[in-house]
Motif scaffolding. Sequence first.
Motif, PDB file in Angstrom:
ATOM      1  N   GLU A   1      13.622   1.724  19.998  1.00 24.49           N
ATOM      2  CA  GLU A   1      12.856   2.800  19.376  1.00 24.49           C
ATOM      3  C   GLU A   1      11.491   2.944  20.045  1.00 24.49           C
ATOM      4  OE1 GLU A   1      11.287   4.247  15.003  1.00 24.49           O
ATOM      5  OE2 GLU A   1      11.715   2.113  15.282  1.00 24.49           O
ATOM      6  N   LEU A   2      10.811   1.842  20.298  1.00 26.22           N
ATOM      7  CA  LEU A   2       9.489   1.907  20.917  1.00 26.22           C
ATOM      8  C   LEU A   2       9.570   2.286  22.386  1.00 26.22           C
ATOM      9  CD1 LEU A   2       7.706  -1.124  19.237  1.00 26.22           C
ATOM     10  CD2 LEU A   2       7.855   1.259  18.466  1.00 26.22           C
ATOM     11  N   ARG A   3      10.631   1.866  23.059  1.00 24.06           N
ATOM     12  CA  ARG A   3      10.792   2.246  24.467  1.00 24.06           C
ATOM     13  C   ARG A   3      10.870   3.767  24.631  1.00 24.06           C
ATOM     14  NH1 ARG A   3      12.142  -0.277  29.223  1.00 24.06           N
ATOM     15  NH2 ARG A   3      12.860   1.170  30.798  1.00 24.06           N
ATOM     16  N   ARG A   4      11.343   4.444  23.601  1.00 24.41           N
ATOM     17  CA  ARG A   4      11.452   5.908  23.655  1.00 24.41           C
ATOM     18  C   ARG A   4      10.115   6.558  24.015  1.00 24.41           C
ATOM     19  NH1 ARG A   4      14.598   9.317  24.200  1.00 24.41           N
ATOM     20  NH2 ARG A   4      14.041  10.668  22.493  1.00 24.41           N
ATOM     21  N   PHE A   5       8.991   5.942  23.633  1.00 27.78           N
ATOM     22  CA  PHE A   5       7.696   6.517  23.967  1.00 27.78           C
ATOM     23  C   PHE A   5       7.519   6.643  25.481  1.00 27.78           C
ATOM     24  CE2 PHE A   5       6.611   5.219  19.620  1.00 27.78           C
ATOM     25  CZ  PHE A   5       6.028   6.395  19.171  1.00 27.78           C
ATOM     26  N   TRP A   6       8.151   5.781  26.250  1.00 27.26           N
ATOM     27  CA  TRP A   6       8.058   5.833  27.706  1.00 27.26           C
ATOM     28  C   TRP A   6       9.100   6.775  28.313  1.00 27.26           C
ATOM     29  CZ3 TRP A   6       6.307   1.643  25.087  1.00 27.26           C
ATOM     30  CH2 TRP A   6       5.106   1.081  25.515  1.00 27.26           C
TER      31      TRP A   6
ATOM     32  N   SER B   1      -5.676  12.083  23.271  1.00 24.06           N
ATOM     33  CA  SER B   1      -6.547  12.078  24.454  1.00 24.06           C
ATOM     34  C   SER B   1      -5.855  12.681  25.670  1.00 24.06           C
ATOM     35  CB  SER B   1      -7.008  10.656  24.759  1.00 24.06           C
ATOM     36  OG  SER B   1      -5.906   9.861  25.135  1.00 24.06           O
ATOM     37  N   ASP B   2      -4.602  13.106  25.486  1.00 24.42           N
ATOM     38  CA  ASP B   2      -3.802  13.685  26.570  1.00 24.42           C
ATOM     39  C   ASP B   2      -3.684  12.722  27.754  1.00 24.42           C
ATOM     40  OD1 ASP B   2      -2.132  15.520  27.738  1.00 24.42           O
ATOM     41  OD2 ASP B   2      -3.746  16.814  28.474  1.00 24.42           O
ATOM     42  N   ASP B   3      -3.472  11.447  27.438  1.00 27.32           N
ATOM     43  CA  ASP B   3      -3.311  10.409  28.457  1.00 27.32           C
ATOM     44  C   ASP B   3      -1.884   9.877  28.488  1.00 27.32           C
ATOM     45  OD1 ASP B   3      -5.753  10.128  29.824  1.00 27.32           O
ATOM     46  OD2 ASP B   3      -6.649   9.130  28.088  1.00 27.32           O
ATOM     47  N   PHE B   4      -0.934  10.713  28.136  1.00 35.79           N
ATOM     48  CA  PHE B   4       0.460  10.275  28.084  1.00 35.79           C
ATOM     49  C   PHE B   4       0.981   9.868  29.458  1.00 35.79           C
ATOM     50  CE2 PHE B   4       4.796  10.399  26.385  1.00 35.79           C
ATOM     51  CZ  PHE B   4       4.545   9.811  25.162  1.00 35.79           C
ATOM     52  N   ASP B   5       0.352  10.375  30.514  1.00 32.97           N
ATOM     53  CA  ASP B   5       0.775  10.009  31.868  1.00 32.97           C
ATOM     54  C   ASP B   5       0.438   8.554  32.200  1.00 32.97           C
ATOM     55  OD1 ASP B   5      -1.975  10.643  31.862  1.00 32.97           O
ATOM     56  OD2 ASP B   5      -1.926  11.205  33.985  1.00 32.97           O
ATOM     57  N   ARG B   6      -0.295   7.868  31.342  1.00 33.22           N
ATOM     58  CA  ARG B   6      -0.587   6.447  31.549  1.00 33.22           C
ATOM     59  C   ARG B   6       0.602   5.558  31.179  1.00 33.22           C
ATOM     60  NH1 ARG B   6      -5.766   5.213  32.800  1.00 33.22           N
ATOM     61  NH2 ARG B   6      -7.316   6.849  32.549  1.00 33.22           N
ATOM     62  N   LEU B   7       1.595   6.134  30.521  1.00 31.45           N
ATOM     63  CA  LEU B   7       2.822   5.400  30.190  1.00 31.45           C
ATOM     64  C   LEU B   7       3.760   5.512  31.367  1.00 31.45           C
ATOM     65  CD1 LEU B   7       3.408   6.755  26.595  1.00 31.45           C
ATOM     66  CD2 LEU B   7       2.147   4.712  27.267  1.00 31.45           C
TER      67      LEU B   7
ATOM     68  N   VAL C   1      10.019   9.904  26.794  1.00 34.52           N
ATOM     69  CA  VAL C   1       9.908  11.276  26.309  1.00 34.52           C
ATOM     70  C   VAL C   1       8.617  11.922  26.795  1.00 34.52           C
ATOM     71  CG1 VAL C   1      11.285  10.771  24.246  1.00 34.52           C
ATOM     72  CG2 VAL C   1       8.783  10.626  24.132  1.00 34.52           C
ATOM     73  N   GLU C   2       8.569  13.221  26.655  1.00 35.21           N
ATOM     74  CA  GLU C   2       7.352  13.973  26.951  1.00 35.21           C
ATOM     75  C   GLU C   2       6.412  13.881  25.748  1.00 35.21           C
ATOM     76  OE1 GLU C   2       6.688  15.467  29.900  1.00 35.21           O
ATOM     77  OE2 GLU C   2       8.605  14.652  30.619  1.00 35.21           O
ATOM     78  N   ARG C   3       5.198  14.269  25.964  1.00 38.30           N
ATOM     79  CA  ARG C   3       4.141  14.165  24.956  1.00 38.30           C
ATOM     80  C   ARG C   3       4.513  14.836  23.637  1.00 38.30           C
ATOM     81  NH1 ARG C   3      -1.217  17.423  25.000  1.00 38.30           N
ATOM     82  NH2 ARG C   3      -2.528  16.221  23.595  1.00 38.30           N
ATOM     83  N   ASP C   4       5.037  16.062  23.676  1.00 32.74           N
ATOM     84  CA  ASP C   4       5.362  16.764  22.434  1.00 32.74           C
ATOM     85  C   ASP C   4       6.467  16.064  21.648  1.00 32.74           C
ATOM     86  OD1 ASP C   4       3.413  18.581  23.049  1.00 32.74           O
ATOM     87  OD2 ASP C   4       4.783  20.188  23.610  1.00 32.74           O
ATOM     88  N   GLU C   5       7.431  15.499  22.342  1.00 32.26           N
ATOM     89  CA  GLU C   5       8.480  14.752  21.646  1.00 32.26           C
ATOM     90  C   GLU C   5       7.936  13.448  21.075  1.00 32.26           C
ATOM     91  OE1 GLU C   5      13.055  13.176  22.317  1.00 32.26           O
ATOM     92  OE2 GLU C   5      12.093  14.379  23.869  1.00 32.26           O
ATOM     93  N   ALA C   6       6.945  12.868  21.727  1.00 34.13           N
ATOM     94  CA  ALA C   6       6.306  11.657  21.202  1.00 34.13           C
ATOM     95  C   ALA C   6       5.624  11.939  19.867  1.00 34.13           C
ATOM     96  CB  ALA C   6       5.310  11.099  22.213  1.00 34.13           C
ATOM     97  N   VAL C   7       5.093  13.146  19.721  1.00 29.56           N
ATOM     98  CA  VAL C   7       4.486  13.536  18.449  1.00 29.56           C
ATOM     99  C   VAL C   7       5.532  13.453  17.342  1.00 29.56           C
ATOM    100  CG1 VAL C   7       3.479  15.468  17.161  1.00 29.56           C
ATOM    101  CG2 VAL C   7       2.705  14.975  19.492  1.00 29.56           C
ATOM    102  N   GLU C   8       6.735  13.934  17.616  1.00 25.83           N
ATOM    103  CA  GLU C   8       7.813  13.858  16.627  1.00 25.83           C
ATOM    104  C   GLU C   8       8.144  12.415  16.282  1.00 25.83           C
ATOM    105  OE1 GLU C   8      11.155  16.178  17.994  1.00 25.83           O
ATOM    106  OE2 GLU C   8       9.832  17.803  18.625  1.00 25.83           O
ATOM    107  N   LEU C   9       8.168  11.532  17.286  1.00 20.76           N
ATOM    108  CA  LEU C   9       8.438  10.116  17.040  1.00 20.76           C
ATOM    109  C   LEU C   9       7.351   9.508  16.152  1.00 20.76           C
ATOM    110  CD1 LEU C   9       9.478   8.946  20.635  1.00 20.76           C
ATOM    111  CD2 LEU C   9      10.999   9.385  18.696  1.00 20.76           C
TER     112      LEU C   9
END
Length: 190
Positions: free
Chosen positions: A72-77, A138-144, A79-87
Amino acid sequence: MSGVNILFAYDTEATLAFATALVNTEAAVSGSRDDELSSRAQLVALLDENDYSGRRDGDDAELDEVRTLRPELRRFWEVERDEAVELVNAILRDAHALPQLVRHGDWDWHLHATDAEAPLATRMRVEVAMAFIDVIRSDDFDRLRTCAADDCDAVLVDLSRNRSKRYCDVGNCGNRMNVNAYRARRSAGA
């Protein structure tokens, strides 16, 4: 912490490091290529290394619940940012999260969103979701990232100032890939 480059609040960075470490205990990506969370002792070590507070049952049921968090947590790496919001929203909704400031041990005021007596896996899910709120906002999703080594799928969070971290800390991938590149350059030059 003077002289240290801080991108997020200290509790966010600590939780991101914990989430990375937890995900990277899976056999497919661990340094040993074994499941590094297969015993209660390994769970205790992971919790202690990451200064995890609150309730710990220390039984097999708790270990199993924490182990099931990894995909479940690996999913954050994945998905895209908007889908991460849903998670994040699903996790917070499921846990009936109620953010609050707390202070314990050597930690100054920081956010928790569950009671310290909530089950360990619930607290982990919510704390990781709370950390990802900061990453998303912070729009830093590219750090994942996933490790750039050809033979490694471990995850990492790049907290470097210049966003240059490419390799995980699991299997010494950075050194290994640098040695491989060096050997390839020497062979090409010979």
